[in-house]
Structure formats: C-alpha cells, structure tokens
Design a protein around this motif. Structure first.
Motif, short mmCIF file in Angstrom:
data_model
loop_
_atom_site.label_atom_id
_atom_site.label_comp_id
_atom_site.label_asym_id
_atom_site.label_seq_id
_atom_site.Cartn_x
_atom_site.Cartn_y
_atom_site.Cartn_z
N LEU A 78 1.29 -1.53 -0.12
CA LEU A 78 0.08 -0.23 0.30
C LEU A 78 0.81 0.79 -0.24
O LEU A 78 0.52 2.61 -0.14
N ASP A 79 2.88 1.02 1.18
CA ASP A 79 2.67 2.62 0.90
C ASP A 79 3.42 2.49 -0.65
O ASP A 79 3.31 3.54 -1.01
N THR A 80 3.50 1.46 -0.79
CA THR A 80 4.67 1.83 -2.21
C THR A 80 3.86 2.67 -3.99
O THR A 80 4.05 3.20 -4.21
N LEU A 81 2.68 1.62 -3.31
CA LEU A 81 1.58 2.61 -4.34
C LEU A 81 1.58 3.91 -4.09
O LEU A 81 1.42 4.35 -4.64
N LEU A 82 0.39 4.60 -3.16
CA LEU A 82 0.45 5.14 -2.87
C LEU A 82 1.85 6.02 -3.41
O LEU A 82 1.16 7.68 -3.43
N ALA A 83 2.70 5.92 -2.72
CA ALA A 83 3.80 7.09 -3.36
C ALA A 83 4.27 6.47 -4.32
O ALA A 83 3.83 8.17 -5.58
N ALA A 84 4.30 6.00 -5.05
CA ALA A 84 4.21 5.14 -7.05
C ALA A 84 3.32 6.48 -8.12
O ALA A 84 3.00 6.57 -8.74
N LYS A 85 1.77 6.10 -7.02
CA LYS A 85 0.37 6.50 -8.22
C LYS A 85 -0.23 6.63 -7.20
O LYS A 85 -1.63 5.85 -6.99
N PRO A 86 -0.19 8.08 -6.39
CA PRO A 86 -1.18 8.07 -5.63
C PRO A 86 -2.46 8.62 -6.03
O PRO A 86 -3.30 8.70 -5.09
N ALA A 87 -3.06 8.99 -7.60
CA ALA A 87 -3.97 8.98 -8.62
C ALA A 87 -4.97 7.62 -9.57
O ALA A 87 -3.49 7.78 -10.05
N PHE A 88 -5.83 7.20 -9.08
CA PHE A 88 -6.22 5.80 -10.16
C PHE A 88 -7.63 5.83 -9.81
O PHE A 88 -7.95 6.16 -9.09
N ARG A 89 -7.87 5.55 -10.91
CA ARG A 89 -9.26 5.19 -10.28
C ARG A 89 -9.48 3.69 -11.30
O ARG A 89 -8.91 3.28 -11.77
N LEU A 90 -11.01 3.47 -11.35
CA LEU A 90 -11.85 2.11 -11.80
C LEU A 90 -11.78 2.79 -12.96
O LEU A 90 -12.42 3.27 -13.27
N ALA A 91 -11.15 1.82 -14.37
CA ALA A 91 -11.30 1.12 -15.02
C ALA A 91 -12.00 0.32 -15.23
O ALA A 91 -11.95 -0.99 -16.46
N GLY A 92 -13.68 0.20 -15.33
CA GLY A 92 -14.80 -0.54 -15.54
C GLY A 92 -14.89 -1.31 -14.95
O GLY A 92 -14.44 -1.23 -13.85
N GLU A 93 -16.64 -1.62 -14.07
CA GLU A 93 -16.86 -2.52 -12.99
C GLU A 93 -15.83 -3.49 -13.16
O GLU A 93 -15.85 -4.29 -13.83
N PRO A 94 -15.37 -3.77 -12.04
CA PRO A 94 -14.44 -5.20 -11.26
C PRO A 94 -15.50 -6.24 -11.22
O PRO A 94 -16.75 -6.20 -11.31
N VAL A 95 -15.38 -7.46 -11.74
CA VAL A 95 -15.75 -8.47 -11.50
C VAL A 95 -15.33 -9.52 -9.98
O VAL A 95 -14.15 -9.56 -9.71
N SER B 5 -4.22 8.18 -13.28
CA SER B 5 -3.82 8.97 -13.71
C SER B 5 -2.49 10.79 -13.35
O SER B 5 -2.63 10.01 -11.97
N GLN B 6 -2.26 11.03 -13.41
CA GLN B 6 -1.61 12.33 -13.19
C GLN B 6 -2.14 13.14 -11.81
O GLN B 6 -3.50 13.27 -11.76
N PRO B 7 -1.87 13.21 -10.77
CA PRO B 7 -2.08 13.50 -9.29
C PRO B 7 -3.57 14.57 -9.63
O PRO B 7 -4.47 14.64 -8.92
N GLU B 8 -3.30 15.58 -10.25
CA GLU B 8 -3.69 16.50 -10.59
C GLU B 8 -4.88 16.25 -11.45
O GLU B 8 -6.20 16.99 -10.90
N ASP B 9 -5.50 15.35 -12.34
CA ASP B 9 -6.37 15.56 -12.58
C ASP B 9 -7.27 14.08 -12.32
O ASP B 9 -8.01 13.37 -11.93
N GLY B 10 -6.40 13.79 -11.10
CA GLY B 10 -6.97 11.77 -10.44
C GLY B 10 -7.24 11.83 -9.42
O GLY B 10 -8.60 11.58 -9.03
#
Ligand code: HEM
Length: 383
Positions: A343-360, A377-382
C-alpha cells in the motif's frame, strides 16, 4: 435437505451471505454442511476446538487440519518461521518486490488489471523470497493456484488429484534443491524447516509439503485477494486514499483491517462437530461438517454498527480477520507487513488511480475480485 446452495450465490457472494445470515444464521447445505454466519457463534466455535474439530479430512493438513497436542507440536514449527525478528528482517526484500511490480505497471492512461499485474505476482514472489526459493518458482505457484481454484469450484475430483500431485512435485523439487546445497550455502527458511524435529524426528516430505500448501493458500489465496480488495476500495474512495497517504502507518493498518472486514479475502474454513451441539436454535449432529463463513461474520450488525460502512473508529477487538483460538493465523505479522508495504509503495508511486470498468467479483472458494481494472492518472486530474 439444503436450506441454500453455496454454488448459487450470484455475482456478489458477500451480499448473499449478508441476507442469509439474517434469514438463517446456521444454514444447512449438502456441500458445506452446517454454515455458521453469526459472529458470536463463530467466536464460540473457534474457542471450543474439542467440539469443533479441525480434523476434517483424511489427508495430512499441517497444521490447519490438526487438533490438540498434535496441532500444538506442528504449530510450534510453523510459528518459528514467523518470529517478529524474521518477519521484520524481510521488509527490505518486500519493498524491492513491491517497487519492481509497481514500476512495471502500465503507463498513465492505460488500463491495468490489478490481480494479474500486482496481487498474484506480489504474493507469489513474496512467498518464494521468504522461503529462499528462486523467483522462477513464483510462476509455477501462480499457475498452480489458478488450477486449484478452478478444480475446487467445479468439484473436479480428478482435476483436484492432478493439481495436488503437481503441487507436491514443485515443493519436493525445492526441498531437494535445499538438501543438495553445500553446507556453506546461505541458510534459508527451507533449511530451517528441513532441520525441524517433532517428537524427536524430522518432518516427512508429506508434512513439509502440507505446511507449504497451507502457506501458499495464505499467500496466493488470501494476500493476493487482499491486494485486489484494497486497490478496488481506494480506486473508489480518493478521499480515503489522500488521508492514508498523509497519515501515519497505524492509520493505514487500521484502514486495511477495515477494508478487509467489508470484503473478506478469505471465504471459508472448515470444522467437524465431535458431538451434538446447540448453535442458535439448531442442533448440529455429531460428526457433521461445519463451515465458517467469514464474509457474513465480519459484517454481523450485532457486533459492527452500520456494518457495510467504512469506519476507522471501530473497536479492533471485534475484527476476526486473522481468526481466534488455537488456529489463529500464524502469518498475521507477515501479512500486515506485506499489505502495509504494497500500500505504501502504491500510494507513493501512483497516488491517483480510478476504476476502468466494473470489477468482476471472485466466486467461492476465492474471495475478493477476479478482475480489477484501473487507470493511473496524473495527480492533478486523478484524485
Ligand atoms: C490477509 C491475509 C490473511 C488472512 C486474512 C488470513 C486469515 C487466516 C485465518 C482466519 C486463519 C484461521 C483459520 C481457522 O481458524 O481455521 C488462518 C490460518 C492460517 N494462516 Fe492465515 N491469513 C492471511 C495470510 C496468511 C499468510 C501470509 C500466511 C503464511 C505465509 C498464512 C498462514 C496461515 C496458516 C499456516 C494457518 C493455519 C494455522 C493453524 O491451523 O494453526 N496466512 N489465516
């Protein structure tokens, strides 16, 4: 006669178990026997291993399928693999594995599937590194886990025998590799397991393979599902993501426990009644199979107010994520470290992300999600 069918739980098994808990908290089915869905009933069963035996099968299952003194002797072997010092020393390896996987995730704007790109390889590589095995074995374990879940889901007896034999071959090859190493080679956890004694004798290959099978279920079943659940939740909840990124480690651990309470990464564990036993208003007969349904237990409104809400102020004592009683998860410390680091690694490297479609959603026996597509996405639009 069955009161429900565990094979017919629809696309969202967690919600189905919620409804079943309210309608029939001790529910009989031909496939699971007596399923326990209430927190209080499961807690009582976990603390009464004489009535609710873990010896559910004729197959060797170390230590999860053992009771009493035999369980304690083998459990001590497993516990020696997870001392706090050994777990803490593993942190740099885990960071390296997490960072290399997160770096390899696709470029901004491109969808990526979290289970195959992160959850499964992280769990498999962590297991191999902890046991001192070459990274290539991780791929064999991943392929095995996929086959094993398919055969279990389809109740394919011949398939289950085939995947069990395949697993034995993978693990025995690693035991033999460790045995063949020169005494001067670096000592790994596999060497430690080979040197262990129970009742004054070394463990048999069958017992060692069984220990590793239990372990692989913890990693490739549960940790990989947990990674998918955490990422799915944070993709939906950018406010929580931002809070965790700025907050202390304790907050992240509490958040992980709460996310995994809402969506259980582990669906069932089994027991066998050793005498007729009253649970709620039912009598479970002697020798009957009993199934703990963790997703229902972890969302029981008798213990968790507003059980489907994410709340960071809950009393941690109610959360049965790692079980209770003699079979309490020995991998808890390692699991917390693994999930905290990813979780730390993800939040540090990729702070902004969103779902691309409904999870299965995954279907039992697997928990969590079969597929979670996200886009960075880039932090400013994510956020
Ligand atoms: C989010 C991750 C995990 C969760 C939620 C979890 C949960 C649990 C639970 C609830 C039990 C008790 C089962 C019962 O009472 O029948 C258990 C047992 C066990 N877990 Fe975990 N586990 C996790 C990760 C791991 C990992 C990473 C390992 C090993 C590397 C592991 C190894 C085991 C073993 C060996 C047992 C059997 C203990 C016994 O029977 O004495 N688990 N786990």
């Amino acid at each position: 006669m069955s009161e429900w069918d565990p094979r017919e739980v629809g696309d969202d098994q967690t919600r189905t178990y919620d409804a079943l808990r309210e309608r029939c908290p001790v529910a009989y089915s031909e496939t699971q026997g007596w399923s326990l869905l209430r927190h209080a009933d499961v807690l009582a069963a976990l603390h009464d291993p004489v009535t609710f035996s873990s010896r559910v099968s004729t197959h060797v299952a170390v230590p999860n399928g053992m009771d009493g003194a035999e369980h304690a002797a083998f459990r001590a072997v497993v516990d020696r693999c997870f001392t706090p010092q050994r777990v803490a020393e593993f942190a740099p390896d885990l960071r390296r594995i997490a960072e290399s996987l997160v770096v390899d995730l696709s470029a901004a704007g491109q969808p990526v599937e979290v289970m195959t790109a992160l959850g499964e390889p992280y769990a498999a590589q962590a297991q191999c590194a902890y046991l001192g095995w070459p990274p290539a074995v991780a791929e064999a374990l991943r392929a095995w886990a996929v086959d094993s879940q398919r055969a279990t889901r389809e109740r394919d007896r011949a398939g289950l025998d085939r995947v069990a034999a395949h697993f034995d071959r993978i693990i025995v090859a690693e035991l033999d590799r460790a045995r063949a190493q020169a005494p001067s080679a670096p000592r790994t956890l596999t060497h430690q397991l080979l040197d262990e004694r129970v009742d004054g004798r070394p463990l048999t290959d069958e017992e060692l393979v069984s220990i590793v099978r239990n372990w692989t279920a913890g990693e490739l079943g549960t940790i990989s599902a947990a990674v998918g659940i955490i990422v799915e939740f944070l993709a939906r909840n950018p406010d929580v993501r931002a809070r965790l990124r700025a907050g202390p480690d304790g907050l992240r651990q509490a958040a992980i426990d709460e996310m995994l309470r809402l969506e259980a990464p582990l669906v069932t564990n089994r027991r066998r009644a050793t005498r007729p036993v009253h649970v709620a208003d039912r009598v479970i007969p002697s020798d009957a199979p009993v199934t703990i349904l963790w997703p229902a237990v972890q969302r029981d409104p008798a213990v968790f107010a507003e059980p489907t809400e994410f709340r960071l102020d809950r009393d941690a004592a109610g959360n049965l994520l790692y079980g209770r009683g003699p079979h309490y998860c020995p991998g808890e410390g390692l699991s917390r470290l693994e999930l905290g680091i990813v979780l730390d690694t993800l939040l540090a490297a990729k702070p902004a992300f969103r779902l691309a479609g409904e999870p299965v959603r995954a279907s039992a026996p697997a928990g969590g999600f079969a597929e979670v597509q996200i886009t960075w996405s880039q932090p400013e639009d994510g956020a």
